[in-house]
Scaffold this motif. Structure first.
Motif, PDB file in Angstrom:
ATOM      1  N   TRP A 191       0.826  -1.114  -0.015  1.00 30.70           N
ATOM      2  CA  TRP A 191      -0.032   0.101  -0.049  1.00 30.70           C
ATOM      3  C   TRP A 191       0.926   1.307   0.182  1.00 30.70           C
ATOM      4  CZ3 TRP A 191      -4.733   0.500  -1.514  1.00 30.70           C
ATOM      5  CH2 TRP A 191      -5.677  -0.630  -1.440  1.00 30.70           C
ATOM      6  N   TRP A 192       2.229   1.088   0.255  1.00 32.75           N
ATOM      7  CA  TRP A 192       3.023   2.297   0.468  1.00 32.75           C
ATOM      8  C   TRP A 192       3.113   2.955  -1.184  1.00 32.75           C
ATOM      9  CZ3 TRP A 192       3.824   4.923   4.395  1.00 32.75           C
ATOM     10  CH2 TRP A 192       4.167   4.547   5.540  1.00 32.75           C
ATOM     11  N   LEU A 193       2.917   1.973  -2.139  1.00 34.54           N
ATOM     12  CA  LEU A 193       2.995   2.364  -3.419  1.00 34.54           C
ATOM     13  C   LEU A 193       1.801   3.339  -3.989  1.00 34.54           C
ATOM     14  CD1 LEU A 193       4.638  -0.765  -5.468  1.00 34.54           C
ATOM     15  CD2 LEU A 193       5.641   1.203  -4.695  1.00 34.54           C
ATOM     16  N   ALA A 194       0.888   3.398  -3.109  1.00 39.04           N
ATOM     17  CA  ALA A 194      -0.501   4.011  -3.446  1.00 39.04           C
ATOM     18  C   ALA A 194      -0.159   5.543  -3.087  1.00 39.04           C
ATOM     19  CB  ALA A 194      -1.558   3.599  -2.659  1.00 39.04           C
ATOM     20  N   ILE A 195       0.664   6.026  -2.009  1.00 36.98           N
ATOM     21  CA  ILE A 195       1.006   7.297  -1.596  1.00 36.98           C
ATOM     22  C   ILE A 195       1.679   8.184  -2.927  1.00 36.98           C
ATOM     23  CG2 ILE A 195       1.086   6.664   0.766  1.00 36.98           C
ATOM     24  CD1 ILE A 195       4.204   7.565   0.549  1.00 36.98           C
ATOM     25  N   ALA A 196       1.448   9.461  -2.613  1.00 36.57           N
ATOM     26  CA  ALA A 196       2.023  10.456  -3.743  1.00 36.57           C
ATOM     27  C   ALA A 196       3.133  11.395  -2.919  1.00 36.57           C
ATOM     28  CB  ALA A 196       0.934  11.131  -4.463  1.00 36.57           C
ATOM     29  N   GLY A 197       3.495  11.143  -1.903  1.00 37.11           N
ATOM     30  CA  GLY A 197       4.157  12.170  -0.975  1.00 37.11           C
ATOM     31  C   GLY A 197       5.497  12.512  -1.822  1.00 37.11           C
ATOM     32  N   PRO A 198       6.197  13.346  -1.414  1.00 35.25           N
ATOM     33  CA  PRO A 198       7.453  13.850  -2.008  1.00 35.25           C
ATOM     34  C   PRO A 198       8.410  12.922  -1.700  1.00 35.25           C
ATOM     35  CG  PRO A 198       6.724  15.452  -0.115  1.00 35.25           C
ATOM     36  CD  PRO A 198       5.727  14.542  -0.242  1.00 35.25           C
ATOM     37  N   HIS A 199       9.280  12.756  -2.740  1.00 36.23           N
ATOM     38  CA  HIS A 199      10.649  11.942  -2.588  1.00 36.23           C
ATOM     39  C   HIS A 199      10.082  10.352  -1.902  1.00 36.23           C
ATOM     40  CE1 HIS A 199      13.415  14.803  -3.588  1.00 36.23           C
ATOM     41  NE2 HIS A 199      13.183  15.605  -2.608  1.00 36.23           N
ATOM     42  N   SER A 200       8.952   9.878  -2.459  1.00 39.71           N
ATOM     43  CA  SER A 200       8.472   8.643  -2.127  1.00 39.71           C
ATOM     44  C   SER A 200       8.826   7.652  -3.266  1.00 39.71           C
ATOM     45  CB  SER A 200       7.033   8.780  -1.826  1.00 39.71           C
ATOM     46  OG  SER A 200       6.289   9.047  -2.934  1.00 39.71           O
ATOM     47  N   GLY A 201       9.005   8.157  -4.584  1.00 40.35           N
ATOM     48  CA  GLY A 201       9.611   7.211  -5.353  1.00 40.35           C
ATOM     49  C   GLY A 201       8.320   6.265  -5.860  1.00 40.35           C
ATOM     50  N   THR A 202       7.173   6.633  -5.805  1.00 37.86           N
ATOM     51  CA  THR A 202       5.886   5.834  -5.996  1.00 37.86           C
ATOM     52  C   THR A 202       5.530   6.283  -7.341  1.00 37.86           C
ATOM     53  OG1 THR A 202       4.363   7.331  -5.372  1.00 37.86           O
ATOM     54  CG2 THR A 202       5.231   5.762  -3.654  1.00 37.86           C
ATOM     55  N   PRO A 203       4.505   5.241  -8.255  1.00 43.42           N
ATOM     56  CA  PRO A 203       4.083   5.738  -9.485  1.00 43.42           C
ATOM     57  C   PRO A 203       3.376   7.087  -9.205  1.00 43.42           C
ATOM     58  CG  PRO A 203       3.684   3.350  -8.992  1.00 43.42           C
ATOM     59  CD  PRO A 203       4.305   4.085  -7.795  1.00 43.42           C
ATOM     60  N   PHE A 204       2.704   7.602  -8.353  1.00 45.34           N
ATOM     61  CA  PHE A 204       1.797   8.600  -8.251  1.00 45.34           C
ATOM     62  C   PHE A 204       2.563   9.806  -7.798  1.00 45.34           C
ATOM     63  CE2 PHE A 204      -0.635   4.768  -7.114  1.00 45.34           C
ATOM     64  CZ  PHE A 204      -1.310   4.663  -8.023  1.00 45.34           C
ATOM     65  N   ASP A 205       3.819   9.680  -7.094  1.00 48.53           N
ATOM     66  CA  ASP A 205       4.731  10.786  -6.861  1.00 48.53           C
ATOM     67  C   ASP A 205       5.377  10.937  -8.240  1.00 48.53           C
ATOM     68  OD1 ASP A 205       6.642  12.502  -6.058  1.00 48.53           O
ATOM     69  OD2 ASP A 205       8.053  10.650  -5.513  1.00 48.53           O
ATOM     70  N   LEU A 206       6.121  10.195  -8.839  1.00 53.13           N
ATOM     71  CA  LEU A 206       6.479  10.476 -10.317  1.00 53.13           C
ATOM     72  C   LEU A 206       5.501  11.070 -11.260  1.00 53.13           C
ATOM     73  CD1 LEU A 206       8.518   7.282 -10.715  1.00 53.13           C
ATOM     74  CD2 LEU A 206       9.393   9.245  -9.684  1.00 53.13           C
ATOM     75  N   LEU A 207       4.425  10.576 -11.466  1.00 50.75           N
ATOM     76  CA  LEU A 207       3.252  11.025 -12.291  1.00 50.75           C
ATOM     77  C   LEU A 207       3.141  12.552 -11.835  1.00 50.75           C
ATOM     78  CD1 LEU A 207       0.967   7.874 -12.645  1.00 50.75           C
ATOM     79  CD2 LEU A 207       2.489   8.897 -14.464  1.00 50.75           C
ATOM     80  N   SER A 208       2.763  12.563 -10.634  1.00 48.27           N
ATOM     81  CA  SER A 208       2.359  14.319 -10.394  1.00 48.27           C
ATOM     82  C   SER A 208       3.386  15.186 -10.274  1.00 48.27           C
ATOM     83  CB  SER A 208       1.508  14.049  -8.702  1.00 48.27           C
ATOM     84  OG  SER A 208       2.492  13.687  -7.963  1.00 48.27           O
ATOM     85  N   THR A 209       4.568  14.759  -9.863  1.00 46.30           N
ATOM     86  CA  THR A 209       5.639  15.822  -9.991  1.00 46.30           C
ATOM     87  C   THR A 209       6.142  15.948 -11.316  1.00 46.30           C
ATOM     88  OG1 THR A 209       7.143  13.997  -9.276  1.00 46.30           O
ATOM     89  CG2 THR A 209       6.503  15.499  -7.690  1.00 46.30           C
ATOM     90  N   GLY A 210       6.028  15.033 -12.263  1.00 50.16           N
ATOM     91  CA  GLY A 210       6.464  15.087 -13.527  1.00 50.16           C
ATOM     92  C   GLY A 210       5.567  15.940 -14.378  1.00 50.16           C
TER      93      GLY A 210
END
Length: 441
Positions: A282-301
């Motif tokens: 479930w950690w991969l579901a977060i979009a927190g900064p510097h988390s390296g999850t798909p949703f972090d990468l998509l939103s910051t990109g």
């Protein structure tokens, strides 16, 4: 012509030269402006506290993860723009490879030096240099292919990272890479690709995204770039919210974080030091900064694409008056020099300004003073340098000189000389031969 007329003509020539340096013809000034914004945003995250006494995010947390992501996307842009002339003249990737590898090696060496003296920051340059070298394998791809590849990379490789880290019990690393890490190459490579603050395995997706943007005619596709960025941002943040709040991920992470002693608030809002824990999928579901999850990468990109489009639109609207953007574009045109100087300068200003630097970033007034000093210094000095010394920064000039001497531009074969150029080549190139190593972030 009398002396007054001659003096007036000389003054006009000098003014025109200064303005040309601040807004070079043919250069994508908007990219420099975006780099300048990334530099100042980065300074905010380095100087201001991201969380308050209760652990809740401060206003500065809004920049966490986004400044460095913007740098990485811009680095991908610079890689394409700085090698385009060599590829166009010879049509061979091997003619562009030496200049890229020299640039990558220089960034790595500078990064190792900064990592050896920095006690306050996670220096990104070693990771950037490695990503520059790896990006050579993708340099000949078309814009459409790169866009698709970047998106797939953002979704797939966080999962790969989670699998590997779970299988081998790898923990996040928090220290910048330095010369001392060369003594332990195994852990160094693990930090570099998997567990460090800027894991190459995930962050290469930003480079690919920037390369895709630079393969376009940016000025003709500003709205499309902005719209794509908005779409990525909404997708990243929106799907993450749905998974955490409607699919039960949030409640699951509360239980997991309590059991393992993980700071869930920090992971969601202020940072995960590069990657999430591997204690739950479930950690991969977060979009927190510097988390390296798909949703972090998509939103910051996505945020990076919107920023680039907005900055280039401002430069296009201003036209020859884009020198008005010089307070941002001047430092943004020499990011490696400014970033490196900021890292070193921070080691001096922190103990001088903050009463107890070992206990944190200091009071609000101390943070504001320190940021003001860094912001003014790294706006004014690049402006003066660019107007009166050199259009490029010191490190950028040095790297450009090494590349020119070590890798002369090859002669174009007859077939290439007759070619109108690749279909994805941008319509507004940066200044010829510009190396623009584009460090951060």
């Amino acid at each position: 012509m009398n002396s007054h007329q001659a003096h007036g003509a000389d003054s006009a020539t000098t003014s025109a030269t200064v303005l040309d340096r601040l807004s070079p013809r043919g250069r994508l000034v908007g990219l420099d402006v975006a780099r300048g914004i990334a530099l100042l945003a980065m300074m905010v995250t380095h100087i201001f506290a991201l969380g308050d006494e209760t652990g809740m995010p401060t206003w500065a947390a809004a920049f966490a993860g986004r400044a460095s992501a913007l740098f990485a996307v811009l680095a991908g842009c610079s890689l394409v723009l700085s090698t385009r002339s060599r590829l166009a003249e010879s049509g061979r990737l091997r003619d562009a490879a030496p200049s890229v590898l020299i640039r990558a090696a220089a960034i790595v060496l500078i990064g190792l030096c900064l990592g050896s003296i920095s006690s306050l920051l996670a220096v990104i340059l070693v990771n950037y240099g490695v990503m520059f070298a790896l990006a050579l394998f993708f340099l000949r791809l078309r814009a459409s292919t790169l866009f698709v590849l970047a998106g797939v990379w953002m979704v797939l490789f966080p999962v790969v990272s989670m699998i590997v880290r779970s299988e081998f019990g790898l923990e996040p690393g928090y220290l910048p890479l330095s010369w001392f890490d060369l003594a332990t190459p195994g852990p160094m490579l693990t930090d570099l690709f998997l567990t460090g603050y800027y894991p190459v395995l995930q962050w290469l997706s930003y480079i690919l995204l920037g390369m895709a943007v630079a393969k376009l005619d940016i000025n003709r596709h500003l709205l499309a770039v902005f719209t794509a960025g908005l779409g990525l941002f909404v997708l990243g943040r929106g799907v993450s919210w749905l998974l955490l709040n409607l699919a039960g991920g949030g409640a699951e992470l509360v239980d997991v974080s309590e059991y393992f002693g993980t700071d869930l608030t920090a992971a969601l809002f202020t940072g995960s030091h590069g990657v999430t824990p591997a204690t739950s999928w479930w950690w991969l579901a977060i979009a927190g900064p510097h988390s390296g999850t798909p949703f972090d990468l998509l939103s910051t990109g996505g945020t990076a694409l919107m920023t680039i489009a907005a900055c280039q639109a401002a430069a296009v609207l201003l036209g020859r008056k884009s020198w008005l953007l010089a307070p941002l574009s001047a430092p943004g045109s020499m990011p490696l020099s400014v970033y490196s100087a900021h890292v070193v300068f921070l080691e001096s200003t922190r103990p001088m300004i903050v009463a107890q630097p070992w206990e944190g970033t200091g009071t609000a007034s101390e943070q504001t003073l320190e940021f003001a000093i860094h912001a003014l210094t790294f706006v004014l000095l690049p402006l003066l340098w660019k107007m009166f010394v050199n259009p490029r920064g010191p490190f950028e000039s040095g790297i450009a000189a090494i590349i020119r001497s070590a890798t002369p531009v090859p002669a174009a074969p007859a077939a290439a000389a007759e070619s109108p150029g690749p279909p994805d080549s941008p319509g507004a190139p940066e200044s010829p031969g510009s190396p623009d190593p584009n460090a951060p972030r």
